[in-house]
Motif scaffolding. Structure first.
Motif, PDB file in Angstrom:
ATOM      1  N   GLN A   2      50.845  60.852  31.548  1.00 53.96           N
ATOM      2  CA  GLN A   2      50.907  61.259  30.140  1.00 53.96           C
ATOM      3  C   GLN A   2      51.123  60.021  29.278  1.00 53.96           C
ATOM      4  OE1 GLN A   2      54.156  64.114  30.143  1.00 53.96           O
ATOM      5  NE2 GLN A   2      52.699  65.804  30.157  1.00 53.96           N
ATOM      6  N   LEU A   3      50.551  60.059  28.077  1.00 50.42           N
ATOM      7  CA  LEU A   3      50.731  58.980  27.132  1.00 50.42           C
ATOM      8  C   LEU A   3      51.441  59.526  25.905  1.00 50.42           C
ATOM      9  CD1 LEU A   3      48.535  57.818  29.031  1.00 50.42           C
ATOM     10  CD2 LEU A   3      47.496  56.772  27.007  1.00 50.42           C
ATOM     11  N   GLN A   4      52.456  58.805  25.469  1.00 44.63           N
ATOM     12  CA  GLN A   4      53.260  59.241  24.331  1.00 44.63           C
ATOM     13  C   GLN A   4      53.162  58.173  23.232  1.00 44.63           C
ATOM     14  OE1 GLN A   4      56.091  61.552  25.816  1.00 44.63           O
ATOM     15  NE2 GLN A   4      56.261  62.534  23.834  1.00 44.63           N
ATOM     16  N   ALA A   5      52.430  58.490  22.164  1.00 45.87           N
ATOM     17  CA  ALA A   5      52.239  57.546  21.064  1.00 45.87           C
ATOM     18  C   ALA A   5      53.266  57.797  19.974  1.00 45.87           C
ATOM     19  CB  ALA A   5      50.839  57.675  20.497  1.00 45.87           C
ATOM     20  N   SER A   6      53.671  56.728  19.317  1.00 45.28           N
ATOM     21  CA  SER A   6      54.626  56.835  18.208  1.00 45.28           C
ATOM     22  C   SER A   6      54.483  55.618  17.306  1.00 45.28           C
ATOM     23  CB  SER A   6      56.056  56.928  18.748  1.00 45.28           C
ATOM     24  OG  SER A   6      56.386  55.764  19.488  1.00 45.28           O
ATOM     25  N   LEU A  19      52.637  50.330  16.380  1.00 44.81           N
ATOM     26  CA  LEU A  19      52.469  51.550  17.155  1.00 44.81           C
ATOM     27  C   LEU A  19      52.855  51.285  18.603  1.00 44.81           C
ATOM     28  CD1 LEU A  19      49.014  52.821  15.820  1.00 44.81           C
ATOM     29  CD2 LEU A  19      51.302  53.170  14.868  1.00 44.81           C
ATOM     30  N   SER A  20      53.439  52.301  19.224  1.00 44.70           N
ATOM     31  CA  SER A  20      53.817  52.209  20.629  1.00 44.70           C
ATOM     32  C   SER A  20      53.148  53.328  21.407  1.00 44.70           C
ATOM     33  CB  SER A  20      55.333  52.340  20.794  1.00 44.70           C
ATOM     34  OG  SER A  20      56.017  51.353  20.073  1.00 44.70           O
ATOM     35  N   CYS A  21      52.892  53.065  22.665  1.00 44.45           N
ATOM     36  CA  CYS A  21      52.312  54.084  23.532  1.00 44.45           C
ATOM     37  C   CYS A  21      52.958  53.931  24.908  1.00 44.45           C
ATOM     38  CB  CYS A  21      50.810  53.941  23.629  1.00 44.45           C
ATOM     39  SG  CYS A  21      50.026  55.156  24.715  1.00 44.45           S
ATOM     40  N   GLU A  22      53.812  54.879  25.259  1.00 41.48           N
ATOM     41  CA  GLU A  22      54.468  54.840  26.555  1.00 41.48           C
ATOM     42  C   GLU A  22      53.607  55.569  27.569  1.00 41.48           C
ATOM     43  OE1 GLU A  22      58.231  56.790  26.730  1.00 41.48           O
ATOM     44  OE2 GLU A  22      58.643  56.126  28.769  1.00 41.48           O
ATOM     45  N   VAL A  23      53.373  54.928  28.693  1.00 37.38           N
ATOM     46  CA  VAL A  23      52.609  55.536  29.772  1.00 37.38           C
ATOM     47  C   VAL A  23      53.597  56.121  30.768  1.00 37.38           C
ATOM     48  CG1 VAL A  23      50.900  55.182  31.575  1.00 37.38           C
ATOM     49  CG2 VAL A  23      50.750  53.866  29.441  1.00 37.38           C
ATOM     50  N   ILE A  24      53.594  57.444  30.876  1.00 39.56           N
ATOM     51  CA  ILE A  24      54.515  58.142  31.774  1.00 39.56           C
ATOM     52  C   ILE A  24      53.742  58.545  33.021  1.00 39.56           C
ATOM     53  CG2 ILE A  24      56.064  60.111  32.013  1.00 39.56           C
ATOM     54  CD1 ILE A  24      56.195  60.089  28.887  1.00 39.56           C
ATOM     55  N   GLY A  25      54.131  57.972  34.137  1.00 37.31           N
ATOM     56  CA  GLY A  25      53.388  58.194  35.362  1.00 37.31           C
ATOM     57  C   GLY A  25      52.791  56.893  35.837  1.00 37.31           C
ATOM     58  N   ARG A  26      52.142  56.934  36.955  1.00 33.99           N
ATOM     59  CA  ARG A  26      51.666  55.715  37.593  1.00 33.99           C
ATOM     60  C   ARG A  26      50.135  55.677  37.594  1.00 33.99           C
ATOM     61  NH1 ARG A  26      53.482  52.624  42.246  1.00 33.99           N
ATOM     62  NH2 ARG A  26      52.277  50.711  42.122  1.00 33.99           N
ATOM     63  N   PHE A  70      45.365  42.772  13.543  1.00 34.14           N
ATOM     64  CA  PHE A  70      45.986  43.621  14.556  1.00 34.14           C
ATOM     65  C   PHE A  70      46.116  42.846  15.866  1.00 34.14           C
ATOM     66  CE2 PHE A  70      44.519  48.087  12.943  1.00 34.14           C
ATOM     67  CZ  PHE A  70      45.003  47.784  11.676  1.00 34.14           C
ATOM     68  N   THR A  71      47.175  43.175  16.620  1.00 33.23           N
ATOM     69  CA  THR A  71      47.373  42.569  17.927  1.00 33.23           C
ATOM     70  C   THR A  71      47.766  43.649  18.931  1.00 33.23           C
ATOM     71  OG1 THR A  71      48.128  40.505  16.911  1.00 33.23           O
ATOM     72  CG2 THR A  71      48.613  40.824  19.249  1.00 33.23           C
ATOM     73  N   ILE A  72      47.016  43.719  20.027  1.00 34.44           N
ATOM     74  CA  ILE A  72      47.337  44.653  21.099  1.00 34.44           C
ATOM     75  C   ILE A  72      48.113  43.902  22.171  1.00 34.44           C
ATOM     76  CG2 ILE A  72      45.126  44.258  22.280  1.00 34.44           C
ATOM     77  CD1 ILE A  72      45.216  47.205  23.171  1.00 34.44           C
ATOM     78  N   SER A  73      49.136  44.573  22.720  1.00 39.98           N
ATOM     79  CA  SER A  73      49.925  43.933  23.765  1.00 39.98           C
ATOM     80  C   SER A  73      50.469  44.989  24.707  1.00 39.98           C
ATOM     81  CB  SER A  73      51.079  43.122  23.157  1.00 39.98           C
ATOM     82  OG  SER A  73      51.958  43.971  22.445  1.00 39.98           O
ATOM     83  N   ARG A  74      51.002  44.520  25.815  1.00 37.92           N
ATOM     84  CA  ARG A  74      51.545  45.434  26.815  1.00 37.92           C
ATOM     85  C   ARG A  74      52.857  44.862  27.334  1.00 37.92           C
ATOM     86  NH1 ARG A  74      49.185  46.093  32.943  1.00 37.92           N
ATOM     87  NH2 ARG A  74      50.572  47.728  33.642  1.00 37.92           N
ATOM     88  N   TYR A  75      53.863  45.708  27.425  1.00 37.75           N
ATOM     89  CA  TYR A  75      55.147  45.320  27.979  1.00 37.75           C
ATOM     90  C   TYR A  75      55.285  46.055  29.309  1.00 37.75           C
ATOM     91  CZ  TYR A  75      60.132  44.209  28.159  1.00 37.75           C
ATOM     92  OH  TYR A  75      61.369  43.744  28.517  1.00 37.75           O
ATOM     93  N   ILE A  76      54.974  45.338  30.390  1.00 40.25           N
ATOM     94  CA  ILE A  76      54.863  45.956  31.708  1.00 40.25           C
ATOM     95  C   ILE A  76      56.168  46.617  32.137  1.00 40.25           C
ATOM     96  CG2 ILE A  76      54.446  45.517  34.151  1.00 40.25           C
ATOM     97  CD1 ILE A  76      52.485  43.337  33.302  1.00 40.25           C
ATOM     98  N   ALA A  77      57.287  45.971  31.880  1.00 41.31           N
ATOM     99  CA  ALA A  77      58.581  46.465  32.339  1.00 41.31           C
ATOM    100  C   ALA A  77      58.892  47.845  31.777  1.00 41.31           C
ATOM    101  CB  ALA A  77      59.683  45.484  31.959  1.00 41.31           C
ATOM    102  N   GLU A  78      58.387  48.133  30.584  1.00 39.42           N
ATOM    103  CA  GLU A  78      58.643  49.435  29.971  1.00 39.42           C
ATOM    104  C   GLU A  78      57.416  50.332  30.049  1.00 39.42           C
ATOM    105  OE1 GLU A  78      60.044  48.746  26.022  1.00 39.42           O
ATOM    106  OE2 GLU A  78      62.028  48.127  26.686  1.00 39.42           O
ATOM    107  N   ASN A  79      56.373  49.861  30.718  1.00 34.04           N
ATOM    108  CA  ASN A  79      55.134  50.638  30.840  1.00 34.04           C
ATOM    109  C   ASN A  79      54.652  51.126  29.477  1.00 34.04           C
ATOM    110  OD1 ASN A  79      53.280  51.264  32.812  1.00 34.04           O
ATOM    111  ND2 ASN A  79      54.081  53.305  33.199  1.00 34.04           N
ATOM    112  N   THR A  80      54.670  50.220  28.536  1.00 36.40           N
ATOM    113  CA  THR A  80      54.338  50.554  27.159  1.00 36.40           C
ATOM    114  C   THR A  80      53.339  49.557  26.606  1.00 36.40           C
ATOM    115  OG1 THR A  80      56.550  51.489  26.814  1.00 36.40           O
ATOM    116  CG2 THR A  80      55.296  50.904  24.841  1.00 36.40           C
TER     117      THR A  80
END
Length: 120
Positions: A2-6, A19-26, A70-80
């Motif tokens: 599931q993806l949770q955008a905010s 904007l943030s998008c948390e990826v829930i699951g693997r 705009f800049t897209i990035s990923r924070y692996i530790a938080e899966n976001t």
């Protein structure tokens, strides 16, 4: 998965939002992480993406209309993943959707969308 955008909201032209998008699951074999947007009466368009394509180092790509702002990035530790939006314009007003694509079966997962409104 599931993806949770905010992070959407109302901002004045020239302002910023993240904007943030948390990826829930693997996701075992990630191909790409993307942000799309859809303005009223328009088709959904790709805004920014991180493409892994089997590599551990992604390439970032942007729509011409947002490049440099705009800049897209990923924070692996938080899966976001994030979309930092600066120098916002009225034409950036849209519902923003996050998307993750699995490389195993090329399946796409979508977030629920978050509304960004830029007042001029």
């Amino acid at each position: 998965v599931q993806l949770q955008a905010s992070g959407g909201g109302l901002v004045q032209a020239g302002g910023s939002l993240r904007l943030s998008c948390e990826v829930i699951g693997r996701i075992f074999n990630l191909n790409a992480m993307r942000w799309y947007r859809q303005a009223p009466g328009k088709e959904r368009e790709l805004v920014a993406e991180l493409v892994y394509g089997g590599s551990t180092t992604p390439s970032a790509n942007y729509a011409a209309s947002v490049k440099g702002r705009f800049t897209i990035s990923r924070y692996i530790a938080e899966n976001t993943m994030y979309l930092q939006m600066n120098s916002l314009k009225a034409e950036d007003t849209a519902v923003y959707y996050c998307n993750v694509q699995d490389r195993v079966d090329w399946k796409n997962y979508w977030g629920q969308g978050t509304l960004v409104t830029v007042s001029s």
